[in-house]
Every structure is written in structure tokens, then in C-alpha cells.
Scaffold this motif. Structure first.
Motif, PDB file in Angstrom:
ATOM      1  N   UNK A 242       0.855  -1.191   0.000  1.00 54.52           N
ATOM      2  CA  UNK A 242       0.000   0.000   0.000  1.00 54.52           C
ATOM      3  C   UNK A 242       0.886   1.234   0.000  1.00 54.52           C
ATOM      4  N   UNK A 243       0.639   2.131  -0.929  1.00 58.45           N
ATOM      5  CA  UNK A 243       1.340   3.416  -1.000  1.00 58.45           C
ATOM      6  C   UNK A 243       2.857   3.288  -0.899  1.00 58.45           C
ATOM      7  N   UNK A 244       3.403   2.254  -1.510  1.00 51.74           N
ATOM      8  CA  UNK A 244       4.862   2.119  -1.517  1.00 51.74           C
ATOM      9  C   UNK A 244       5.423   1.337  -0.343  1.00 51.74           C
ATOM     10  N   UNK A 245       4.565   0.802   0.504  1.00 54.95           N
ATOM     11  CA  UNK A 245       5.041  -0.012   1.624  1.00 54.95           C
ATOM     12  C   UNK A 245       4.547  -1.438   1.491  1.00 54.95           C
ATOM     13  N   UNK A 246       5.426  -2.388   1.814  1.00 50.98           N
ATOM     14  CA  UNK A 246       4.978  -3.766   1.876  1.00 50.98           C
ATOM     15  C   UNK A 246       4.347  -3.974   3.241  1.00 50.98           C
ATOM     16  N   UNK A 247       3.090  -4.387   3.257  1.00 48.76           N
ATOM     17  CA  UNK A 247       2.402  -4.571   4.539  1.00 48.76           C
ATOM     18  C   UNK A 247       2.450  -6.012   5.016  1.00 48.76           C
ATOM     19  N   UNK A 248       2.892  -6.913   4.147  1.00 48.49           N
ATOM     20  CA  UNK A 248       2.968  -8.300   4.576  1.00 48.49           C
ATOM     21  C   UNK A 248       3.093  -9.204   3.377  1.00 48.49           C
ATOM     22  N   UNK A 249       3.530 -10.421   3.650  1.00 42.76           N
ATOM     23  CA  UNK A 249       3.673 -11.369   2.564  1.00 42.76           C
ATOM     24  C   UNK A 249       3.295 -12.748   3.030  1.00 42.76           C
ATOM     25  N   UNK A 250       3.091 -13.605   2.071  1.00 40.55           N
ATOM     26  CA  UNK A 250       2.761 -14.978   2.417  1.00 40.55           C
ATOM     27  C   UNK A 250       2.787 -15.837   1.175  1.00 40.55           C
ATOM     28  N   UNK A 251       2.341 -17.076   1.323  1.00 47.04           N
ATOM     29  CA  UNK A 251       2.393 -17.994   0.196  1.00 47.04           C
ATOM     30  C   UNK A 251       1.544 -19.222   0.475  1.00 47.04           C
ATOM     31  N   UNK A 252       1.272 -19.955  -0.595  1.00 46.68           N
ATOM     32  CA  UNK A 252       0.829 -21.329  -0.412  1.00 46.68           C
ATOM     33  C   UNK A 252       2.097 -22.111  -0.129  1.00 46.68           C
ATOM     34  N   UNK A 253       1.970 -23.162   0.679  1.00 53.02           N
ATOM     35  CA  UNK A 253       3.177 -23.878   1.087  1.00 53.02           C
ATOM     36  C   UNK A 253       3.315 -25.200   0.336  1.00 53.02           C
ATOM     37  N   UNK A 254       4.538 -25.652   0.305  1.00 50.94           N
ATOM     38  CA  UNK A 254       4.794 -27.002  -0.187  1.00 50.94           C
ATOM     39  C   UNK A 254       4.224 -27.961   0.852  1.00 50.94           C
ATOM     40  N   UNK A 255       3.512 -28.987   0.413  1.00 48.02           N
ATOM     41  CA  UNK A 255       3.067 -29.985   1.398  1.00 48.02           C
ATOM     42  C   UNK A 255       3.439 -31.407   0.994  1.00 48.02           C
ATOM     43  N   UNK A 256       4.189 -31.508  -0.085  1.00 48.75           N
ATOM     44  CA  UNK A 256       4.697 -32.800  -0.509  1.00 48.75           C
ATOM     45  C   UNK A 256       6.145 -32.907  -0.003  1.00 48.75           C
TER      46      UNK A 256
END
Ligand code: ASP
Length: 580
Positions: free
Chosen positions: A467-481
Motif C-alpha cells: 500500500x502506498x509504496x510499503x509492503x504490509x505483509x507477505x505470504x504464500x501457499x506452502x509445499x506440502x509434498x
């Protein structure tokens, strides 16, 4: 004492006229009018004017910031003496009885002055800094954000699970804080950089929807807006895809902005492929409150007579450009300053058109440049030629700088977006392959066949919210194999023993029935900063550290007794002074 049930100083209104009240608070202001003294009595909810008659005996002790109890009657202020700047400004309390509960010596800085005290003073006397009404508001705001988050998550059947602070290292790209173990000589706990592995293990446990307002610790080098400990809204969910995470988080941000600022955020938030983001904005956290898009001039200039561009392109680099609206009016001094910005980011410099380079470009090339950058009559085109990553970084900074100088940022706008998809790997400072997010991120299955030949092209089911040039958070789907997880560890160059020692638990857990899962972790400090309209992260943390990681109030870190060190089996080896 019945201060708990007493009315709040800051809550009295005209409708309280005639009430007998018993108030507790701090002397915020004081005005002497001969035999009558006026004070503003402040508590957490605000201040109210108190009129004290025959105060001679008390007068000397009634110092600013002393704590007093006042019994008296609420009355309307006489006509014309109302104070519209105070929420209680229509009334005053006429004191019958005033008791000084605790006298204050002069404070190191004025509590009521709208001017910010010096930062060092604020941190050393943080308990007084927090007494300032602005800071009290920040504490309340943060509490409100946490409450909205908890309500929102719980309405969606997430449960908060507390994970340990004394734990084992889990990679998140920073150094660990370590805690020596007394009972296990030579062994150390790590403070969590994030509860990443634990929240994934909770998915194996069948929790399905987990969240935690989680403290995280990262021993990073000084950066202006970082703190060694910070708070994330840590989220993990089972049987989800990216869309589920996006919908959940968009809904949460929409509620926060609505409930706190009264602003309706348009959802869904736009999405931008990370490659596109670097190309168009020179960064993975673009500020979209201004247009200014970067363009690629590679195709237009591949055969140019301008040697500098041709050579860079032939060597696999890029030529990127930005058109500055009405840039022709930029003074030479300003251009020089932009060149300094470019060099500061490790770039060679900047070229501009119209400018000295023009004589090397053909008419066709000039018109291509104008077409590709959208430059009009009065615009100036800034050009960078370099290796791709360098050129993007430089252009990203130039874009920001131009927006700031030309006042192109539309203040008051909230430009949320998702960066998705992203890449699985990136190059570290030594040019070695490393993970872009963390090693648990799920790659695109269809990209895995070429992972050996072109690892940097493998996309990941990962996302950042910006938002407005700032990263507010990150994430992902995970490997489960487990096999895939092992493969990724190996691609990252981890020896088998390391994999077993550090991640054996996760790999084994994945053999007992693991749901596909994914999550995210928005940073709460940054969210509160945005909602509170401050650029200073220390404004939203009750007891923050300085930029050099010290707590100036309590004096941490501190030396400890040698007995304590002995018990912990720790010996301190002071750093050697650099020889002159
Ligand atoms: N644990 C990650 C982080 O702290 C976030 C996530 O992937 O959920 O960046």
C-alpha cells in the motif's frame, strides 16, 4: 478511593451540568487569576477546566503534572468563555475540595506542548512521553486495531494459538536472537523470526484456521523503520488457494479502514505480477498514488549509434526510461541532484532527452522513445542503461524522487495491491541462489521441469500486500509434498544433514497426512502507522528500541554479573579494537 467509577475528566459535557463529581487526574495547565486558579485536569479521556477558589494554601504545590483529586460541581462556563477547541469546553468544574495525591517535579519536556520533544528524551522518559495525549491516542488506536483483527478472525472461525518465544531457528532471511540454555550447556534457544514452521505444523494438527498476534524477532542491521522486535498478524489456513487468502485479507483491511478512518476501500485489490512491477515501477512495492510509469527502450535502441545504450543492450543489460511531466522546466541543478540519486543507488548516472545524447539518436529512434514513454512537448525523458536489476532499482528511486519533487503524490489516497505471482528464488548479495520468501513456498508445478536450467524463472504461489509504496505483509501457499520440500532445500544448496537437523520434523510431519495449506503475515506496526498517520514506527510501539537497538529507558541491553554468565556457560570475548 473510587477512581474506577469516577466520571472521566475528558468525558464531561453540557448534559452533566449540576452533577456533583469526584475527579482524578493530572494538572495539565494552570492559570492564576488572583484568588482564583484555573487548572485543566487531564485523564486518559481528555481534560476539563477546574475552578479553584481560595487556593492560596495549595497554590505552591499545585504544580503541572501533579496528580490531584477534585470534588465539585459541573457548571456551564459563563457566556463567551466556552472553549470550542476542548471537547469539554462548554463546562467547568467548580472545586469544593482539592487534594494533591502526588506532586510532580518539573518534567524533562512539556507534556502538553504540541511540539514533539526531542526523540532521545522521549525514549529515555518513555513513561512521560506516553502521557502526552497524542501518544495515549496511539496506544488506544493500536488496541482498537488488535480488537478489530481478533473479532474479524474469530467471526471466520480462526483460533488464536500462542506459539513459544523460546524456540528453534527457522529461516526468514535474518539473524536469530539466541538465548543460552542453563540446563543444556552449549545449547541455545532462538527467538522466533516468525512462527512459520509451527503454524504449518498446526495445520498438520488439524487446526485448519490459525491466527496469532505474534511477536517476531529479527537481528537485522539498522534500518530507519525497523525494530528488532515487531508484531505480525500471523495467519495460516488449510485447504485454501490464493483467492481465499486474498479475500480474507482484503476484507480485514476494508474493515480496519472503514472502522477507524471511515474510508471504504474498493475490493478486490488489483494484482500485479512481480516482473511487471519491476518493469513498470522499478520495485516490488510500487506506490500507485502517482502514474509515472517506466518504459523499456530495449527494442527501440538495439541498433542505435549511441554507443552507451547499444553496448549495454548487447551485453544483456536494459535501457529504461521515465517521462517527467513538464520536465523541460527542471533546472540543471535538479537534474544533477537526480544523477546523485542514481549514483547513490549504484547506477552509472542518467541521460536525458532532449539533451546531449540527442545527437546520437536517429529521428526514428527519437520518435520511438517519445511513443514508448508517452512523452509530450514539455516533458523530459530520463534514461538509465545498466544490468537489469541495477537499472530497475535506479529507476524505481528516480520515479519516487521525481514524484516527490514534482508533487505528484495524491495524498489521502490508499492504493492497495497484491504483488502476485512472485518468483521462488532470487540472487543474494554474493550472486548465489537463495529463496525469495522462505523455503516453504510452493513453486508453480508447471515451472519445475526447468528449475535446473532457469531457476530464477520459476514462479511461486506467493504474494505481498502493498500500500502506498510499503509492503504490509507477505505470504504464500506452502509445499506440502515432502519430496518437493526436500528438492527445494537441495536446490538451495542445503546439505542433507542440515535438512534433517533443521527441518526433519516438518518433513516427517508431512508423512502423516498434511492438508494443502497457505498463509500470510501482515505487519501490525506498519498498519497502525498508516492508520495513525505517522511515519515513525516508534510512535506505535509502547516501548520501542532506538535505531541502534537500545532501550534508553530501562538501559537494555546491559552487562550481567559474571555469576549469571557462569551459570549459563557463557564467556564473553570482547571485540578486538581495530588496529590503527
Ligand atoms: N512467516 C512469513 C514471514 O514472516 C509470512 C508467511 O509466509 O506467512 O514473512
Amino acid at each position: 478511593m473510587s477512581g474506577f467509577t469516577a466520571p472521566h475528566c475528558g468525558a464531561l459535557r453540557a448534559s452533566d451540568e449540576g452533577h456533583e463529581v469526584d475527579l482524578y487526574g493530572w494538572v495539565a495547565r494552570r492559570r492564576d487569576h488572583g484568588a482564583v486558579i484555573f487548572i485543566d485536569l487531564r485523564d486518559r479521556w481528555g481534560a476539563v477546566q477546574v475552578v479553584i477558589r481560595d487556593a492560596e494554601t495549595l497554590s505552591a504545590r499545585l504544580r503541572l503534572e501533579s496528580v490531584v483529586r477534585v470534588r465539585g460541581k459541573v457548571q456551564r462556563r459563563p457566556n463567551g468563555s466556552e472553549n470550542p477547541r476542548m471537547a469539554t469546553g462548554e463546562v467547568e468544574v467548580v472545586s469544593d475540595d482539592l487534594e494533591i495525591l502526588s506532586e510532580s517535579q518539573p518534567t524533562p519536556f512539556p507534556i502538553e506542548d504540541p511540539e514533539e520533544p526531542d526523540e532521545k528524551n522521549r525514549l529515555e522518559y518513555r513513561y512521560l512521553d506516553l502521557r502526552r495525549p497524542h501518544m495515549t491516542k496511539m496506544l488506544e488506536l493500536r488496541n482498537k486495531v488488535n480488537r478489530i483483527i481478533r473479532d474479524y478472525m474469530e467471526e471466520r472461525e480462526f483460533i488464536e494459538v500462542e506459539t513459544p518465544i523460546l524456540t528453534r531457528s527457522s529461516p526468514s532471511g535474518a539473524r536469530d536472537f539466541l538465548v543460552p540454555s542453563r540446563l543444556h550447556p552449549g545449547s541455545f534457544y532462538a527467538l522466533p523470526q516468525a512462527p512459520q514452521m509451527l503454524k504449518q505444523l498446526l495445520m498438520v494438527s488439524g487446526v485448519q484456521r490459525y491466527y496469532q498476534i505474534a511477536r517476531c524477532f529479527r537481528d537485522e542491521n539498522l534500518r530507519a523503520d525497523r525494530q528488532p522486535e515487531f508484531t505480525q498478524l500471523d495467519v495460516e489456513m488449510s485447504f485454501c488457494d490464493e483467492e481465499d487468502v486474498f479475500t480474507l485479507i482484503e476484507g480485514l483491511f476494508a474493515q480496519l479502514w472503514q472502522k477507524i478512518l471511515g474510508i471504504t476501500l474498493p475490493v478486490p485489490f488489483p494484482r500485479l505480477d512481480i516482473k511487471e512491477s519491476y518493469l513498470r515501477y522499478g520495485t516490488d512495492k510500487p506506490d500507485l498514488r502517482y502514474e509515472l510509469e517506466i518504459s523499456d527502450l530495449g527494442d527501440a535502441l538495439r541498433e542505435t549509434r549511441a554507443e552507451i545504450f547499444r553496448k549495454v543492450l548487447a551485453g544483456g543489460g536494459v535501457v529504461r526510461a521515465l517521462s517527467v511531466p513538464n520536465g523541460k522546466e527542471l533546472a540543471r541543478r535538479e537534474l544533477d541532484e537526480l544523477v546523485t540519486v542514481a549514483r547513490g543507488a549504484g547506477g552509472q548516472g542518467l541521460a536525458w532527452l532532449p539533451g546531449p545524447m540527442e545527437k546520437f539518436l536517429s529521428d526514428g529512434e527519437m520518435s520511438d522513445v517519445r511513443r514508448l514513454t508517452g512523452a509530450g512537448e514539455n516533458d523530459l525523458v530520463l534514461i538509465v542503461a545498466d544490468r537489469r536489476r541495477k537499472a530497475e532499482t535506479v529507476m524505481g528511486l528516480i520515479r519516487q524522487e521525481v514524484a516527490r519533487r514534482r508533487k505528484l503524490v495524491r495524498e489521502g489516497e490508499w492504493k492497495f495491491l497484491w504483488i502476485n505471482p512472485t518468483y521462488l528464488f532470487e540472487e543474494d548479495d554474493q550472486g548465489k541462489l537463495t529463496y525469495a520468501h522462505h523455503p516453504f513456498t510452493r513453486p508453480f508445478a508447471e515451472d519445475m521441469p526447468f528449475v535446473e536450467e532457469r531457476p530464477y524463472d520459476v514462479r511461486a504461489h506467493a504474494y505481498d500486500i502493498v500500500c502506498n509504496g510499503y509492503e504490509l505483509g507477505g505470504g504464500s501457499l506452502r509445499i506440502y509434498d515432502p519430496a518437493m520440500q526436500e528438492r527445494v532445500f537441495q536446490l538451495l544448496g542445503m546439505p542433507l544433514e542440515t535438512i534433517r537437523a533443521r527441518f526433519g520434523t516438518l518433513l516427517e510431519a508431512f508423512t502423516y497426512g498434511v492438508p494443502p495449506h497457505g498463509g500470510i503475515a501482515p505487519g501490525i506496526d506498519r498498519i497502525v502507522m498508516m492508520l495513525g498517520g505517522t511515519d515513525n514506527i516508534r510512535d506505535v510501539i509502547a516501548f520501542p528500541k532506538t535505531q541502534s537497538m537500545s532501550d534508553l529507558m530501562l538501559g537494555a541491553p546491559s552487562e550481567v554479573d559474571s555469576e549469571q554468565l557462569d551459570e549459563l556457560h557463557v564467556k564473553v570475548v570482547p571485540p578486538q579494537k581495530a588496529s590503527s
